[in-house]
Structure formats: C-alpha cells, structure tokens
Design an enzyme around this catalytic site. Structure first.
Site, PDB file in Angstrom:
ATOM      1  CG  HIS A   1      -4.262  -3.649   2.543  1.00  0.00           C
ATOM      2  ND1 HIS A   1      -3.531  -3.203   3.450  1.00  0.00           N
ATOM      3  CD2 HIS A   1      -4.831  -2.695   1.734  1.00  0.00           C
ATOM      4  CE1 HIS A   1      -3.599  -2.196   3.498  1.00  0.00           C
ATOM      5  NE2 HIS A   1      -4.463  -1.508   2.615  1.00  0.00           N
TER       6      HIS A   1
ATOM      7  CB  CYS B   1      -0.944  -0.009   1.294  1.00  0.00           C
ATOM      8  SG  CYS B   1      -2.352   1.263   0.947  1.00  0.00           S
TER       9      CYS B   1
ATOM     10  CD  GLU C   1      -2.668  -6.745   5.008  1.00  0.00           C
ATOM     11  OE1 GLU C   1      -3.276  -5.570   5.255  1.00  0.00           O
ATOM     12  OE2 GLU C   1      -2.021  -6.677   4.163  1.00  0.00           O
TER      13      GLU C   1
END
Length: 370
Positions: free
Chosen positions: A331, A246, A333
């Site tokens: 992202h 990001c 994650e």
C-alpha cells in the site's frame, strides 16, 4: 462476559469479551503493526476476518474521527492481549470498546496473542469462531467444519453507485474493490478529479468516462472470486495507463495470464521490506494480503517483475512490457504505516504526461496483446 476463540484445529483460547456480544465465524489472521489499529479495523480488506494484533496493548490512544479507512468496517472481530479502557490522546473521542459496540463487532482480550500468532505461522490461517464460554466446544467445532468462508467479499465492501470527488487535475477512474480512503487522500492531495465506480463496472462504462488513467484498488479475499473484474481489466489494458494496488495488482496479473496462490499466513503489518529491482533501493511498506502472484507464472506473460519481498521473495511489483500498466502488492498510501512509497503516485501521474491517451473502442480490446 467471558468469551472463547475456537480454532478449526481444536485450539481453544479464552478471555474477556469487549465490544459486541454476538457470536461470529471468520478466518483468523495476525497483524504485526505497533500502531494504526483504527486504520486496520476500518480497512475493508479485512472483510470477514478476525485480526489478532501482535502488539500487546491496543486502544491506548482511543478512536478519533480522522483515521478511518471506510465508514462501515467489515472486519469480523478483534483479538488482543490487552485492550485499554481509558485511552489518553488529545484526538481521542471514544474508546475501542465503545466503537466496537457501536459497529456490532466482537472483541476478545486476555488472549495469549503470541501463542496464537505462532499457531497461525505454523499451521496457516484457520477458520474460527468467537463465542460465549457457555457454548459446547464440540458444537462450535461442528459449526466451523460445516461453514465455508464467504467468496463474495468484494461485493459487500465495494461502493453501490459511482460518485465523484472533484478536482482540477488528471481524471482518474478508481475501481472500488474495497478501497481504503488513504488512496483517495493521496489522489486528492494531487488535485486529481476522481470518479469512483463499483467493482462490476464494465470496460465500456469506464472508457465512456474518458479517464486519463484507471486505478484498481485494494480489496478482500481471493482475486479469482471476482472473474468479471479480470475480464474487464483484460479489455482495458492498452487503452489508458492503469495502476493496481494490492487486490488490483493481483487482478492485473490474472488478466495478463499469470496465476495467484493463497499464502500460508499472508503479509499483514506496517514493517514489510520490499526491494526495487530496478533501482536496488529497499522500502519499508504497509501490507495486508493473503494471496500472492505466483512468481513462476509470470515467465510467459508480458509482465516484468519489478519488486520483491525481502522476507520471502514473493512478487511485490509488476510492469507491463508493452503498455503503461504498473502494479504494487503493498500500500503506497500507507494508512497506517511508513510513507516510503508515496512517490509512486507521483511517478504514475508523471507517466500520464508521456503516455498517449488512446481510448480505443472496447470491442477491439479483446485483441490487446497481454
């Protein structure tokens, strides 16, 4: 208590207040996720922003202890069509209203979020204020016009001191620009030994920690507002493998000579399709960013475009042609969102086994080819 959301273009939307009663100024954006409001509200990348949730009912499964992405949320306010006062979920420990009151975050419900989202899509993100309906519109508009958005957001959400999350695996230095806890969860799941450092940590200090790799986290705001980070990254490229997520992705691009631009309304949600140009595969990703790497600015750098957004063809992934540097705008994650790209953490850690750990003297890093 009746509240009003006043936009800088003069639009006024009224509704019922919940959460804190305070008046707040911020940039208003929208998020398209159908779930994950707790992770969104606690995501440091939403620092100084009002988030309009496009899903009409928010708060129906309450707030629990497990889904936070940071301890102290930096979000400025919450805008919803309807907030649920009586959540129903076995993990729920408090209502959204109770949580926002505890964290002094204002909310406004009963707003036509569909209308607001269309306004943002047409006009772009705007400055706004959440106030009592008793406030004069003209007075509020003058305040909005005379107030600038904060440019030091990373400073407010980064850790103040370094700390260690111990593990027996690869040694990772994680630079915190506004890190989500989801990144830590993915690294600890893989037994990494993690040292989290503040955003202004120097290249020399990072190298002294003898990392196997460096990870640059997500974070809020304009990447050009963190020039010290850009210089540090420029020195670190070529020392050890680096992964940027990001804001970290954008900072690496700037360090390598590319440019970034502000998007009209950004990507914020759990349903963003991204195509991997190397494999031809498409992933559904979780995203939260208002800036993007300028596609044309990559041409004269040592960066190679690896992934693009299928919605607007913006840059979603980059790879350095000379060094082990990988970046992703989204992202991997998730938290919240699909887990299509969790494997990218494994791929990066596998890279460490094949890439020699160089640990050059930082003084010589100025000559690194970028």
């Amino acid at each position: 208590m009746r509240k009003q959301l006043v936009l800088e273009d003069g639009t006024v939307l009224t509704g019922e207040g919940f959460g804190s009663d305070r008046t707040r100024f911020a940039e208003v954006v929208f998020n398209t996720g159908m779930t994950g409001y707790q992770e969104v509200i606690s995501d440091p990348s939403y620092c100084a922003q009002f988030v309009c949730f496009t899903y009409p009912l928010i708060g129906n499964y309450g707030i629990n202890r497990d889904d936070f992405e940071t301890v102290n949320p930096a979000i400025a306010g919450v805008i919803v069509k309807e907030h649920c006062e009586h959540p129903s979920n076995f993990r729920s420990e408090e209502t959204l209203d109770e949580f926002l009151k505890a964290k002094d975050i204002p909310g406004i419900a009963g707003v036509d979020t569909r209308k607001l989202t269309k306004l943002i899509r047409r006009n772009g993100t705007m400055k706004a204020m959440i106030t009592s309906v008793d406030e004069s519109i003209d007075h509020v508009l003058r305040q909005i016009e005379s107030t600038e958005l904060a440019k030091d957001q990373v400073k407010h959400v980064s850790t103040v001191k370094p700390y260690v999350v111990p593990g027996r695996g690869q040694r990772i230095v994680l630079v915190d620009y506004g890190m989500k806890h989801g990144i830590l969860r993915e690294l600890t799941k893989r037994s990494c030994h993690i040292t989290v450092v503040p955003y202004h940590t120097t290249a020399e200090e990072i190298i002294r920690l003898k990392p196997d790799a460096i990870m640059l986290s997500n974070g809020p705001g304009d990447p050009k507002d963190v020039p010290e980070a850009i210089d540090t990254i420029r020195q670190l490229i070529g020392t050890v493998p680096i992964l940027g997520i990001c804001l970290g992705h954008q900072l690496i691009a700037l360090a390598c000579g590319a440019d970034t631009v502000k998007m009209k309304f950004g990507h914020r949600g759990n349903n963003q399709p991204v195509k991997d140009l190397r494999t031809g595969r498409t992933y559904i990703t979780s995203q939260n960013h208002g800036y993007a790497v300028d596609h044309t600015s990559i041409d004269h750098t040592a960066l190679e475009l690896t992934q693009v957004s299928l919605n607007d063809q913006t840059v979603e992934g980059l790879s350095h042609t000379d060094y082990a540097v990988r970046t992703y705008q989204y992202h991997p994650e998730s938290s919240p969102g699909p887990q299509d790209t969790e494997h990218l953490f494994d791929e990066f850690l596998d890279l460490l086994a094949t890439e020699p750990r160089k640990l050059k003297e930082v003084e010589s890093c100025h000559s690194v080819k970028i």
